[in-house]
Motif scaffolding. Structure first.
Motif, PDB file in Angstrom:
ATOM      1  N   GLN A   1       0.781  -0.969   0.120  1.00 17.32           N
ATOM      2  CA  GLN A   1      -0.428   0.389  -0.211  1.00 17.32           C
ATOM      3  C   GLN A   1       1.016   1.461  -0.256  1.00 17.32           C
ATOM      4  O   GLN A   1       2.117   1.730   0.433  1.00 17.32           O
ATOM      5  N   PRO A   2       0.542   1.828  -1.095  1.00 14.91           N
ATOM      6  CA  PRO A   2       1.606   3.735  -0.840  1.00 14.91           C
ATOM      7  C   PRO A   2       1.874   3.967   0.350  1.00 14.91           C
ATOM      8  O   PRO A   2       3.157   4.372   0.717  1.00 14.91           O
ATOM      9  N   GLN A   3       0.093   3.500   1.414  1.00 19.51           N
ATOM     10  CA  GLN A   3       1.186   4.610   2.939  1.00 19.51           C
ATOM     11  C   GLN A   3       2.755   3.604   3.318  1.00 19.51           C
ATOM     12  O   GLN A   3       3.132   4.163   4.075  1.00 19.51           O
ATOM     13  N   GLU A   4       2.791   2.415   2.435  1.00 14.58           N
ATOM     14  CA  GLU A   4       4.123   1.924   3.395  1.00 14.58           C
ATOM     15  C   GLU A   4       5.298   2.358   2.457  1.00 14.58           C
ATOM     16  O   GLU A   4       6.692   2.089   2.736  1.00 14.58           O
ATOM     17  N   LEU A   5       5.289   3.154   1.918  1.00 14.32           N
ATOM     18  CA  LEU A   5       6.283   4.002   0.873  1.00 14.32           C
ATOM     19  C   LEU A   5       5.964   5.468   1.272  1.00 14.32           C
ATOM     20  O   LEU A   5       6.589   5.802   0.453  1.00 14.32           O
ATOM     21  N   GLY A   6       5.320   5.615   2.504  1.00 15.26           N
ATOM     22  CA  GLY A   6       5.448   7.624   2.757  1.00 15.26           C
ATOM     23  C   GLY A   6       4.329   8.190   2.268  1.00 15.26           C
ATOM     24  O   GLY A   6       4.575   9.226   3.055  1.00 15.26           O
ATOM     25  N   TYR A   7       3.275   7.654   1.512  1.00 13.38           N
ATOM     26  CA  TYR A   7       1.657   8.554   1.582  1.00 13.38           C
ATOM     27  C   TYR A   7       1.604   8.376   2.490  1.00 13.38           C
ATOM     28  O   TYR A   7       0.913   7.677   3.574  1.00 13.38           O
ATOM     29  N   PRO A   8       1.028   9.687   2.936  1.00 13.13           N
ATOM     30  CA  PRO A   8       0.226   9.910   3.951  1.00 13.13           C
ATOM     31  C   PRO A   8      -1.101   9.169   4.656  1.00 13.13           C
ATOM     32  O   PRO A   8      -2.176   9.031   3.489  1.00 13.13           O
ATOM     33  N   GLY A   9      -1.323   8.524   6.067  1.00 12.30           N
ATOM     34  CA  GLY A   9      -2.265   7.757   6.196  1.00 12.30           C
ATOM     35  C   GLY A   9      -2.113   6.275   6.660  1.00 12.30           C
ATOM     36  O   GLY A   9      -1.636   5.949   7.189  1.00 12.30           O
ATOM     37  N   LYS A  10      -3.603   5.732   7.616  1.00  8.27           N
ATOM     38  CA  LYS A  10      -3.040   4.158   7.838  1.00  8.27           C
ATOM     39  C   LYS A  10      -3.563   3.409   6.837  1.00  8.27           C
ATOM     40  O   LYS A  10      -4.499   3.575   5.998  1.00  8.27           O
ATOM     41  N   LEU A  11      -3.358   2.318   7.503  1.00 10.50           N
ATOM     42  CA  LEU A  11      -3.105   1.333   6.508  1.00 10.50           C
ATOM     43  C   LEU A  11      -5.104   0.991   6.520  1.00 10.50           C
ATOM     44  O   LEU A  11      -4.330  -0.120   4.814  1.00 10.50           O
ATOM     45  N   GLN A  12      -5.129   1.096   7.548  1.00  4.38           N
ATOM     46  CA  GLN A  12      -6.632   0.362   7.021  1.00  4.38           C
ATOM     47  C   GLN A  12      -7.218   1.165   6.344  1.00  4.38           C
ATOM     48  O   GLN A  12      -8.570   1.291   6.086  1.00  4.38           O
ATOM     49  N   ASP A  13      -6.380   2.957   5.551  1.00  2.66           N
ATOM     50  CA  ASP A  13      -7.425   3.265   4.788  1.00  2.66           C
ATOM     51  C   ASP A  13      -7.839   3.116   3.424  1.00  2.66           C
ATOM     52  O   ASP A  13      -6.305   2.295   3.303  1.00  2.66           O
ATOM     53  N   ASN A  14      -8.950   3.484   2.996  1.00  2.00           N
ATOM     54  CA  ASN A  14      -9.167   3.375   1.528  1.00  2.00           C
ATOM     55  C   ASN A  14      -8.132   4.702   0.798  1.00  2.00           C
ATOM     56  O   ASN A  14      -9.014   5.982   1.574  1.00  2.00           O
TER      57      ASN A  14
END
Length: 554
Positions: free
Chosen positions: A340-353
């Motif tokens: 998921q983009p969040q793992e690469l630095g995009y802001p947000g929680k992993l449970q977010d769409n």
């Protein structure tokens, strides 16, 4: 007294309205038998519990109306009927974020719930309960009779009902038939494999003959709700921007309009076909639940095919892994890693769409993965999100079509949709430039998963069912890839085989059949003019190769 008369008239209208639904599609007998049986079950159960005949009749009637509205909501958003497998999608809590994105549908559902509660209260207060014990016995007999009536009808008329799919025979009948036969069965097709085998023998493929010295990295990009706007029959002199993503320049290896199996939503259906090479329509009333019920039974997938060729396989998705059971589906189909983009630095929680993440950001992260994973060739399947609806009716009419079309609201929706794909177009151009400048070989196939859910229903297209047409484009920088030919229309089920053929990778018997079928029918599958060939191909993959007969551990 006036209130009682008003309430009585209102409840009578509810009851009469439900009768139209009970006898829906009753030009043949079994839909009426099933609907009456289901009505008897609900009415009998409620009466046995409450001994209130009016309450039992009105609540049952309202439930029929609510179920019909559920069906119409699905028809409105997806142009498909409601089936039992949809219940899994609607009740899966991981999908609440997705369902909540369609807030108008949510308002409608709340309204239906209020209607049910209000009708229950009015009917409860209007008449007192009956005191006869014999009537309770009769109501229990209604439940038993209704159960056996629905069971007999759904068993006896099942084959006849399947011939009416995908529309089926009325909402209640569709739910009962699809629930009765919800246990998995591999698609079965009459005919024989012989004709396909005979025709396929004449098709020669380069795959499996030579070892590729340098295997290309491959990016397969699903573009959310993306279709070339020129497909719409717009008013004369409507000026649309020239979008790079739809151009056919010298670096385009393959391009054509593409047949998909969903409209306005249901992205997972297009994912399924692109990643398995199978048509979701083959699974009948279980179509909506392919990521829930079907993937566990499949022996082949594009991920497995790539891994057999030494690839590291990745899904890059803006959805959380629980959304529409996608994480389970990807892993079952054999992917090595879901990112998921969040793992690469995009802001947000992993449970977010990530409903608003740009296509530019998604392709930026794809580049990062390509730069990081260098010890093996990489296959990335990614999805965009920015182009997703809903599209605002209140948006400005940027193309001046409002006074020239029948549905005025569609002007704002269309302009909002265009605003989204115009914003994504520069990202597509930038990634194409990245391919040209890259030293290592890279293939980039991008395709629209379905048309946007906007209210334009006139098309500038010669194909049947034009609302189920999008397009695909393949670009690459290969110096010695296999030449691939496309016809006037390509089925989404052939995208994986097209990639395997272009990269000259080794292929399994299923993907060999998939590629040869594309050659034999110029890219068409269900649109294939040679229906004998289509039936024989389906018999070959499902009965001979048994691609959907994998044993599932209990």
């Amino acid at each position: 007294m006036k209130k009682k008369i008003f309430a009585g008239v209102y409840l009578a209208l509810i009851f009469i309205g439900s009768l139209f639904l009970v006898f829906e599609k009753s030009e043949v007998i079994y839909p009426a038998l099933i609907s009456i049986s289901v009505y008897a079950i609900f009415f009998g159960a409620l009466f046995a519990l409450t001994t209130r005949w009016l309450f039992s009749a009105i609540v049952t009637s309202t439930l029929f109306i609510v179920i019909k509205f559920f069906n119409q909501l699905k028809v409105h958003y997806y142009k498909e009927q409601l089936f039992f497998s949809d219940i899994n999608l609607m009740t899966d809590t991981s999908n609440m974020g997705t369902l909540g994105h369609y807030w108008l549908a949510g308002v409608a559902l709340i309204g239906l719930l209020i209607l049910l509660v209000v009708n229950a209260i009015i009917s409860w207060r209007l008449l007192r309960p009956c005191k006869s014990f014999a009537l309770r016995i009769v109501s229990l007999l209604l439940v038993v009779g209704g159960y056996y009536g629905a069971n007999w009808s759904s068993t006896h008329y099942y084959d006849e009902w399947t011939q009416t799919l995908p529309k089926g025979r009325g909402t209640v009948t569709n739910l009962v038939m699809s629930a009765k036969n919800s246990t998995y069965k591999s698609p079965q097709f009459a005919s024989s494999s012989d004709y396909f085998i005979q025709q396929a023998a004449a098709v020669s493929l380069a795959n499996n003959k030579t070892e590729v010295t340098e295997k290309p990295d491959i990016v397969l990009l699903l573009q959310e709700s993306t279709v070339n706007p020129n497909i719409y029959d717009l008013p004369a002199e409507t000026k649309l921007p020239e979008l790079f993503m739809f151009q056919q320049d010298k670096n385009v290896v393959a391009y054509s309009p593409m047949r998909v199996q969903t409209f306005g939503g249901g992205t997972w259906l297009s994912e399924f076909s692109a990643l398995t090479g199978l048509n979701s329509d083959d699974f009948g009333s279980q179509k909506s639940g392919v990521f829930y019920f079907i993937v566990d039974h499949l022996n082949n997938s594009l991920f497995k095919e790539m891994k057999a060729n030494g690839y590291y396989t990745v899904v890059l998705t803006p959805f959380n892994k629980g959304a529409y059971h996608s994480g389970h589906a990807y892993e079952t189909l054999g992917v090595d890693r879901i990112i998921q983009p969040q793992e690469l630095g995009y802001p947000g929680k992993l449970q977010d769409n990530l409903w608003t993440i740009s296509t530019e950001d998604m392709l930026k992260y794809a580049k990062e993965i390509l730069a990081t994973e260098t010890d093996k060739p990489v296959f990335i399947f990614s999805l965009t999100m920015y182009e997703h609806g809903p599209y605002k009716e209140s948006h400005s009419d940027d193309y001046g079509i409002k006074d020239k079309i029948s549905n005025k609201d569609a002007a704002g929706e269309f302009s909002h949709y265009m605003e989204k794909i115009v914003a994504s177009d520069n990202a597509m151009r930038d990634f194409a430039d990245f391919i040209e400048k890259r030293d290592r070989p890279l293939m980039f196939l991008y395709f629209g998963d379905h048309q946007p859910g906007i209210s334009l229903n006139k098309y500038n297209s010669s194909f049947s069912s034009p609302s189920y047409i999008t397009q695909f484009t393949l670009r690459d920088n290969l110096k010695s890839g296999t030449s691939v030919k496309t016809g006037e229309l390509t089925d989404i089920s052939f995208l994986g085989g097209l990639l395997l053929e272009r990269a000259n990778l080794k292929i399994s018997p299923f993907y060999e059949a998939n590629i040869k079928m594309r050659h034999l029918c110029d890219g068409k599958l269900n649109d294939c003019e040679d229906k004998q060939l289509l039936d024989s191909y389906r018999h070959y993959i499902y009965q001979t190769l048994q691609v959907a007969d994998k044993a599932v551990a209990e």
